[in-house]
Write an enzyme that holds these catalytic residues in place. Structure first.
Site, mmCIF file in Angstrom:
data_model
loop_
_atom_site.group_PDB
_atom_site.id
_atom_site.type_symbol
_atom_site.label_atom_id
_atom_site.label_comp_id
_atom_site.label_asym_id
_atom_site.label_seq_id
_atom_site.Cartn_x
_atom_site.Cartn_y
_atom_site.Cartn_z
ATOM 1 N N PRO A 107 88.091 -27.878 10.476
ATOM 2 C CA PRO A 107 87.007 -27.046 9.974
ATOM 3 C C PRO A 107 86.925 -25.647 10.581
ATOM 4 C CG PRO A 107 86.159 -28.784 11.396
ATOM 5 C CD PRO A 107 87.593 -29.097 11.125
ATOM 6 N N ASN A 108 86.596 -24.716 9.704
ATOM 7 C CA ASN A 108 86.341 -23.305 10.039
ATOM 8 C C ASN A 108 87.591 -22.491 10.356
ATOM 9 O OD1 ASN A 108 83.425 -23.546 9.791
ATOM 10 N ND2 ASN A 108 83.548 -24.803 11.632
ATOM 11 N N ARG A 125 85.908 -15.138 11.893
ATOM 12 C CA ARG A 125 85.163 -16.036 12.756
ATOM 13 C C ARG A 125 85.324 -15.654 14.228
ATOM 14 N NH1 ARG A 125 87.273 -22.076 14.268
ATOM 15 N NH2 ARG A 125 85.352 -22.719 15.276
ATOM 16 N N TYR A 152 88.739 -15.915 18.808
ATOM 17 C CA TYR A 152 89.865 -16.437 18.023
ATOM 18 C C TYR A 152 90.854 -15.369 17.574
ATOM 19 C CZ TYR A 152 87.160 -20.733 17.958
ATOM 20 O OH TYR A 152 86.473 -21.857 18.346
ATOM 21 N N ASN A 203 95.453 -29.186 14.828
ATOM 22 C CA ASN A 203 94.290 -28.479 15.368
ATOM 23 C C ASN A 203 93.086 -29.033 14.614
ATOM 24 O OD1 ASN A 203 92.286 -26.866 16.328
ATOM 25 N ND2 ASN A 203 93.353 -24.922 15.976
ATOM 26 N N ALA A 261 86.632 -28.546 15.621
ATOM 27 C CA ALA A 261 85.474 -29.216 16.235
ATOM 28 C C ALA A 261 85.614 -30.739 16.230
ATOM 29 C CB ALA A 261 84.197 -28.798 15.524
ATOM 30 N N HIS A 268 86.594 -32.947 19.305
ATOM 31 C CA HIS A 268 85.648 -33.374 20.346
ATOM 32 C C HIS A 268 84.721 -34.489 19.894
ATOM 33 C CE1 HIS A 268 87.189 -29.634 21.852
ATOM 34 N NE2 HIS A 268 86.620 -28.947 20.888
ATOM 35 N N ASP A 311 91.672 -43.023 15.662
ATOM 36 C CA ASP A 311 92.098 -44.316 15.116
ATOM 37 C C ASP A 311 93.207 -44.158 14.083
ATOM 38 O OD1 ASP A 311 90.353 -45.750 16.678
ATOM 39 O OD2 ASP A 311 88.862 -46.096 15.111
ATOM 40 N N GLU A 339 98.620 -31.842 20.033
ATOM 41 C CA GLU A 339 97.299 -31.224 19.860
ATOM 42 C C GLU A 339 97.438 -29.727 20.106
ATOM 43 O OE1 GLU A 339 94.703 -32.322 23.097
ATOM 44 O OE2 GLU A 339 92.911 -31.586 22.063
ATOM 45 N N HIS A 381 95.317 -25.806 20.066
ATOM 46 C CA HIS A 381 94.097 -24.999 19.975
ATOM 47 C C HIS A 381 94.461 -23.544 20.226
ATOM 48 C CE1 HIS A 381 91.664 -28.605 19.977
ATOM 49 N NE2 HIS A 381 92.384 -29.040 21.002
ATOM 50 N N LEU A 382 93.803 -22.663 19.495
ATOM 51 C CA LEU A 382 94.007 -21.232 19.713
ATOM 52 C C LEU A 382 93.438 -20.830 21.072
ATOM 53 C CD1 LEU A 382 92.814 -20.423 16.138
ATOM 54 C CD2 LEU A 382 95.092 -19.828 16.957
ATOM 55 N N ARG A 427 85.748 -23.649 28.068
ATOM 56 C CA ARG A 427 84.590 -23.184 27.300
ATOM 57 C C ARG A 427 83.386 -24.096 27.586
ATOM 58 N NH1 ARG A 427 86.593 -22.269 21.301
ATOM 59 N NH2 ARG A 427 84.419 -21.620 21.121
HETATM 60 C C1 DQA Z 1 89.623 -24.789 18.426
HETATM 61 C C2 DQA Z 1 88.716 -25.123 19.610
HETATM 62 C C3 DQA Z 1 87.585 -26.045 19.192
HETATM 63 O O1 DQA Z 1 86.761 -26.346 20.308
HETATM 64 C C4 DQA Z 1 86.742 -25.373 18.125
HETATM 65 O O2 DQA Z 1 85.734 -26.257 17.674
HETATM 66 C C5 DQA Z 1 87.546 -24.839 16.992
HETATM 67 C C6 DQA Z 1 88.834 -24.213 17.260
HETATM 68 C C7 DQA Z 1 90.708 -23.761 18.790
HETATM 69 O O3 DQA Z 1 91.667 -23.653 18.041
HETATM 70 O O4 DQA Z 1 90.598 -23.078 19.801
HETATM 71 O O5 DQA Z 1 87.093 -24.843 15.846
HETATM 72 O O6 DQA Z 1 90.273 -25.979 17.999
#
Ligand code: DQA
Length: 149
Positions: free
Chosen positions: A9-10, A17, A22, A73, A76, A79, A86, A97, A99-100, A106
């Site tokens: 998401p997002n 954003r 980011y 990725n 959210a 977490h 699962d 995994e 993450h940017l 954080r």
């Molecule tokens: C994220 C980090 C997550 O905590 C956050 O909710 C995101 C982006 C990152 O790529 O840094 O949406 O996955």
């Protein structure tokens, strides 16, 4: 080697954003970067994004037998999602995994990662570079024919 890159998401709003966190690169820019990295490494790649947890679960389930590994990725959902954890376990997917940002430096609630509990490796805090590092990790794990120990 066929890699599936899944974004949660997002991440479709990259560029717009919270650019201080980011960066200014857009989702389309990330996709172009991932494609360039794939051609440099000589791997196949498919990249998708969704805002919906169940869609990520479906994509993880459907990846079985079609992709060698997933670069995830989960944004959210990283977490919060026991369902994603699962699904990864159910299909025994190889997952990195990504993450940017560096979630662990954080807010407190970003310290828990359900994805991290089943991922082989985590690449974070490198911006787009987290994706290329994960792709390199899987590309290196594929030994050329005849080079197996
Ligand atoms: C994220 C980090 C997550 O905590 C956050 O909710 C995101 C982006 C990152 O790529 O840094 O949406 O996955």
């Amino acid at each position: 080697m066929k890699l599936l890159v899944l974004n949660g998401p997002n991440l479709n709003l990259l560029g717009l954003r919270e650019p201080d966190l980011y960066g200014r690169g857009t989702y389309a820019g990330l996709e172009a970067f991932v494609r360039e990295t794939a051609s440099r490494l000589g791997v196949e790649v498919e990249m998708r994004q969704t805002n919906h947890e169940g869609v990520l679960v479906d994509w993880i389930q459907e990846s079985r037998g079609k992709f060698d590994a997933i670069i995830l990725n989960a944004a959210a959902y990283t977490h919060t999602s026991v369902a994603i954890l699962d699904a990864i376990k159910a299909v025994k997917a190889r997952v990195a995994e990504v993450h940017l940002t560096e979630p662990k430096s954080r807010e407190e609630f970003r310290r828990v990662s359900y994805v991290g509990m089943v991922a082989e490796k985590t690449f974070s805090g490198l911006g787009f570079g987290s994706y290329s590092a994960a792709m390199e990790y899987f590309a290196k794990s594929e030994m050329p024919r005849g080079n197996h120990a």
